[in-house]
Design a protein around this motif. Sequence first.
Motif, PDB file in Angstrom:
ATOM      1  N   PHE A  82      -7.709   3.507  -8.279  1.00 15.02           N
ATOM      2  CA  PHE A  82      -8.981   4.234  -8.289  1.00 15.02           C
ATOM      3  C   PHE A  82      -9.085   5.152  -7.076  1.00 15.02           C
ATOM      4  CE2 PHE A  82     -11.045   0.898 -11.128  1.00 15.02           C
ATOM      5  CZ  PHE A  82     -11.176   1.770 -12.197  1.00 15.02           C
ATOM      6  N   TYR A  83      -8.525   4.712  -5.949  1.00 12.50           N
ATOM      7  CA  TYR A  83      -8.553   5.537  -4.734  1.00 12.50           C
ATOM      8  C   TYR A  83      -7.494   6.629  -4.790  1.00 12.50           C
ATOM      9  CZ  TYR A  83      -8.318   6.837   0.216  1.00 12.50           C
ATOM     10  OH  TYR A  83      -8.309   7.535   1.396  1.00 12.50           O
ATOM     11  N   VAL A 116     -11.938  -7.040   2.381  1.00  6.68           N
ATOM     12  CA  VAL A 116     -12.348  -5.756   1.813  1.00  6.68           C
ATOM     13  C   VAL A 116     -12.375  -4.689   2.899  1.00  6.68           C
ATOM     14  CG1 VAL A 116     -14.263  -4.507   0.749  1.00  6.68           C
ATOM     15  CG2 VAL A 116     -13.594  -6.745  -0.146  1.00  6.68           C
ATOM     16  N   ALA A 117     -12.885  -5.049   4.078  1.00 10.92           N
ATOM     17  CA  ALA A 117     -12.876  -4.094   5.195  1.00 10.92           C
ATOM     18  C   ALA A 117     -11.446  -3.713   5.563  1.00 10.92           C
ATOM     19  CB  ALA A 117     -13.592  -4.694   6.399  1.00 10.92           C
ATOM     20  N   LYS A 118     -10.572  -4.715   5.598  1.00  7.55           N
ATOM     21  CA  LYS A 118      -9.162  -4.450   5.905  1.00  7.55           C
ATOM     22  C   LYS A 118      -8.536  -3.538   4.859  1.00  7.55           C
ATOM     23  CE  LYS A 118      -6.224  -6.897   4.256  1.00  7.55           C
ATOM     24  NZ  LYS A 118      -5.412  -6.839   3.028  1.00  7.55           N
ATOM     25  N   ASP A 119      -8.823  -3.813   3.581  1.00  6.53           N
ATOM     26  CA  ASP A 119      -8.228  -3.008   2.520  1.00  6.53           C
ATOM     27  C   ASP A 119      -8.752  -1.569   2.531  1.00  6.53           C
ATOM     28  OD1 ASP A 119      -6.552  -4.954   1.594  1.00  6.53           O
ATOM     29  OD2 ASP A 119      -7.878  -5.648   0.007  1.00  6.53           O
ATOM     30  N   VAL A 120     -10.009  -1.406   2.918  1.00  4.76           N
ATOM     31  CA  VAL A 120     -10.549  -0.049   3.033  1.00  4.76           C
ATOM     32  C   VAL A 120      -9.751   0.740   4.069  1.00  4.76           C
ATOM     33  CG1 VAL A 120     -12.530   1.297   3.801  1.00  4.76           C
ATOM     34  CG2 VAL A 120     -12.868  -0.607   2.219  1.00  4.76           C
ATOM     35  N   TYR A 121      -9.500   0.119   5.227  1.00  5.58           N
ATOM     36  CA  TYR A 121      -8.746   0.806   6.267  1.00  5.58           C
ATOM     37  C   TYR A 121      -7.283   0.983   5.878  1.00  5.58           C
ATOM     38  CZ  TYR A 121     -12.542   0.858   9.631  1.00  5.58           C
ATOM     39  OH  TYR A 121     -13.726   1.124  10.271  1.00  5.58           O
ATOM     40  N   PHE A 122      -6.691  -0.039   5.256  1.00  2.38           N
ATOM     41  CA  PHE A 122      -5.297   0.089   4.836  1.00  2.38           C
ATOM     42  C   PHE A 122      -5.160   1.170   3.772  1.00  2.38           C
ATOM     43  CE2 PHE A 122      -2.443  -3.622   6.078  1.00  2.38           C
ATOM     44  CZ  PHE A 122      -3.089  -3.810   7.295  1.00  2.38           C
ATOM     45  N   THR A 123      -6.134   1.249   2.870  1.00  2.00           N
ATOM     46  CA  THR A 123      -6.091   2.278   1.834  1.00  2.00           C
ATOM     47  C   THR A 123      -6.134   3.668   2.450  1.00  2.00           C
ATOM     48  OG1 THR A 123      -7.191   0.796   0.256  1.00  2.00           O
ATOM     49  CG2 THR A 123      -7.260   3.151  -0.224  1.00  2.00           C
ATOM     50  N   LYS A 124      -6.962   3.839   3.480  1.00  2.10           N
ATOM     51  CA  LYS A 124      -7.056   5.132   4.155  1.00  2.10           C
ATOM     52  C   LYS A 124      -5.816   5.411   5.008  1.00  2.10           C
ATOM     53  CE  LYS A 124     -12.123   5.218   4.368  1.00  2.10           C
ATOM     54  NZ  LYS A 124     -13.312   5.226   5.254  1.00  2.10           N
ATOM     55  N   VAL A 162     -13.820   5.190  -0.119  1.00  2.31           N
ATOM     56  CA  VAL A 162     -13.253   4.263  -1.104  1.00  2.31           C
ATOM     57  C   VAL A 162     -14.299   4.026  -2.190  1.00  2.31           C
ATOM     58  CG1 VAL A 162     -12.376   1.921  -1.478  1.00  2.31           C
ATOM     59  CG2 VAL A 162     -11.796   3.168   0.626  1.00  2.31           C
ATOM     60  N   PRO A 163     -13.957   4.210  -3.466  1.00  2.00           N
ATOM     61  CA  PRO A 163     -14.953   4.078  -4.543  1.00  2.00           C
ATOM     62  C   PRO A 163     -15.453   2.655  -4.701  1.00  2.00           C
ATOM     63  CG  PRO A 163     -12.748   4.368  -5.450  1.00  2.00           C
ATOM     64  CD  PRO A 163     -12.632   4.614  -3.973  1.00  2.00           C
ATOM     65  N   LEU A 164     -16.671   2.526  -5.222  1.00  2.00           N
ATOM     66  CA  LEU A 164     -17.287   1.222  -5.427  1.00  2.00           C
ATOM     67  C   LEU A 164     -16.442   0.342  -6.335  1.00  2.00           C
ATOM     68  CD1 LEU A 164     -19.698  -0.697  -5.074  1.00  2.00           C
ATOM     69  CD2 LEU A 164     -20.813   0.473  -7.001  1.00  2.00           C
ATOM     70  N   ARG A 165     -15.775   0.951  -7.312  1.00  2.00           N
ATOM     71  CA  ARG A 165     -14.954   0.164  -8.223  1.00  2.00           C
ATOM     72  C   ARG A 165     -13.806  -0.521  -7.486  1.00  2.00           C
ATOM     73  NH1 ARG A 165     -13.956   4.768 -12.721  1.00  2.00           N
ATOM     74  NH2 ARG A 165     -13.735   5.947 -10.770  1.00  2.00           N
ATOM     75  N   PHE A 193       0.827  -1.209   0.000  1.00  2.00           N
ATOM     76  CA  PHE A 193       0.000   0.000   0.000  1.00  2.00           C
ATOM     77  C   PHE A 193       0.860   1.257   0.000  1.00  2.00           C
ATOM     78  CE2 PHE A 193      -3.419  -2.859   1.084  1.00  2.00           C
ATOM     79  CZ  PHE A 193      -4.543  -2.229   0.570  1.00  2.00           C
ATOM     80  N   LEU A 194       1.939   1.267   0.777  1.00  2.00           N
ATOM     81  CA  LEU A 194       2.819   2.440   0.818  1.00  2.00           C
ATOM     82  C   LEU A 194       3.487   2.660  -0.530  1.00  2.00           C
ATOM     83  CD1 LEU A 194       4.499   1.965   4.327  1.00  2.00           C
ATOM     84  CD2 LEU A 194       2.862   3.743   3.680  1.00  2.00           C
ATOM     85  N   ASN A 195       3.873   1.568  -1.184  1.00  2.00           N
ATOM     86  CA  ASN A 195       4.497   1.674  -2.497  1.00  2.00           C
ATOM     87  C   ASN A 195       3.509   2.182  -3.536  1.00  2.00           C
ATOM     88  OD1 ASN A 195       6.771   0.819  -4.501  1.00  2.00           O
ATOM     89  ND2 ASN A 195       4.949  -0.217  -5.269  1.00  2.00           N
ATOM     90  N   ALA A 196       2.278   1.645  -3.492  1.00  2.00           N
ATOM     91  CA  ALA A 196       1.265   2.043  -4.474  1.00  2.00           C
ATOM     92  C   ALA A 196       0.881   3.516  -4.328  1.00  2.00           C
ATOM     93  CB  ALA A 196       0.025   1.167  -4.330  1.00  2.00           C
ATOM     94  N   SER A 197       0.922   4.024  -3.104  1.00  2.00           N
ATOM     95  CA  SER A 197       0.553   5.422  -2.872  1.00  2.00           C
ATOM     96  C   SER A 197       1.709   6.380  -3.142  1.00  2.00           C
ATOM     97  CB  SER A 197       0.078   5.612  -1.433  1.00  2.00           C
ATOM     98  OG  SER A 197       1.149   5.407  -0.521  1.00  2.00           O
TER      99      SER A 197
END
Length: 281
Positions: free
Chosen positions: A223-224, A138-146, A156-159, A60-64
Amino acid sequence: MAASIDDAPLQQHPLRKTRWPLTPHEHIPFSHSVAAELTAATVAGALVAPIITIIDRAIFLNASGTQHLPAALLMGTRELFRHPIKSFRQPACLFMFAVYAGTYATANTVHTICDYQGRDWFWPKFYATSVVNVGLCVAKDVYFTKWFGTGLPKPVPLRSYTLYTARDFLTVYASFNLPPIIADHLFQRQGIPRPQAEVAAQLLAPCAVQFVSTPMHLVGMDFYNRPGATVGERFANVRKEYVKSTTARVGRIFAAFGLGGVANQRFRVIGQDWLKQWHSS
């Protein structure tokens, strides 16, 4: 008519055999078997959660664009070795523990219920485990993305949800349903001893599917992080990040469903063997 769940002996399906069948005189209470299954899931989840957290956070850190993948992996590894208890108590690691302990527990429990009722576990195990794993991941990824994404936290977008869900369905199928099929093929067609075939299938199948699912993961994060990017820009990002992200995700899944899956199965065998000895004494 299905046997009673409370006193029925463990059954075997002719195509997907349980490794610890009970003979008719070995009646282990259902509640005891479930307790053993939950214990196996908890221990396996605790073993792999810190490793998976390090890899997932680094991805996630790399992608951001916050931190390069090797540096993020090195930082997380140093933290784990220097402060293991503190690392495990971090929200990201506790969330990861819940994801995988919950996933293993669901798979184990559904398998046991089906065995006690003499039913094939294949599809019930897939559906139940998919619902739990996809929901938790998905819940974990939502929090990790944030937590590890760029800019201020935003919805987090629906896509992204859709791509994360498709990714996790593939991973669950490759982690819990494909390995027995592959192991049977290796045993029956290639002559590989069943224990080795089962370990090889459990280690390889979840990793192989990452070559297909990694683009879903990358686009979901993109997308995020870059909501206004064009299709061409997203394709270029996938092409740029594919090799290192796939390598990282293979390592992550190898720990989660390869090593974790083998550990979970091993703890299940140990628990069932202990129960058989206890109830036969």
